[in-house]
Write a protein that holds these residues in place. Sequence first.
Motif, PDB file in Angstrom:
ATOM      1  N   PHE A 139       0.838  -1.207   0.000  1.00  0.00           N
ATOM      2  CA  PHE A 139       0.000   0.000   0.000  1.00  0.00           C
ATOM      3  C   PHE A 139       0.872   1.256   0.000  1.00  0.00           C
ATOM      4  N   ARG A 140       1.938   1.271   0.802  1.00  0.00           N
ATOM      5  CA  ARG A 140       2.845   2.426   0.864  1.00  0.00           C
ATOM      6  C   ARG A 140       3.516   2.659  -0.490  1.00  0.00           C
ATOM      7  N   GLU A 141       3.958   1.583  -1.107  1.00  0.00           N
ATOM      8  CA  GLU A 141       4.621   1.725  -2.400  1.00  0.00           C
ATOM      9  C   GLU A 141       3.649   2.229  -3.466  1.00  0.00           C
ATOM     10  N   GLU A 142       2.427   1.703  -3.465  1.00  0.00           N
ATOM     11  CA  GLU A 142       1.425   2.152  -4.431  1.00  0.00           C
ATOM     12  C   GLU A 142       1.051   3.608  -4.187  1.00  0.00           C
ATOM     13  N   LEU A 143       0.876   3.928  -2.901  1.00  0.00           N
ATOM     14  CA  LEU A 143       0.559   5.312  -2.551  1.00  0.00           C
ATOM     15  C   LEU A 143       1.690   6.251  -2.959  1.00  0.00           C
ATOM     16  N   ARG A 144       2.928   5.850  -2.699  1.00  0.00           N
ATOM     17  CA  ARG A 144       4.090   6.652  -3.074  1.00  0.00           C
ATOM     18  C   ARG A 144       4.145   6.833  -4.595  1.00  0.00           C
TER      19      ARG A 144
END
Length: 98
Positions: free
Chosen positions: A13-18
Amino acid sequence: MDQELLNALRQVFREELRDELQKELDPIKERLDAVVEQLDRMERAQAEDVVAMLGHLNNKLEVIRHDVEFVAKEQGAIRLEIDRSKRYVASHILHEKP
């Protein structure tokens, strides 16, 4: 295992959000860079305009300075002629006997 899965999902989720944020921020950064570049060009042009204006004013002042010098010389010559005329009148005309 649930904790590991939860951590993996958070990481994804963090990578996609980033990645999504980066996609949104890249065009903004490009536009901001373009605005800064345009402002820099305007600032350089304005500085060049000021230098050109100062040069133009300097040329005009130089012409005025020459005019003032000419007028001062002419005035000096006229005063000299007046003084000579006064001396002539005082020595030749006023001292003559009728």
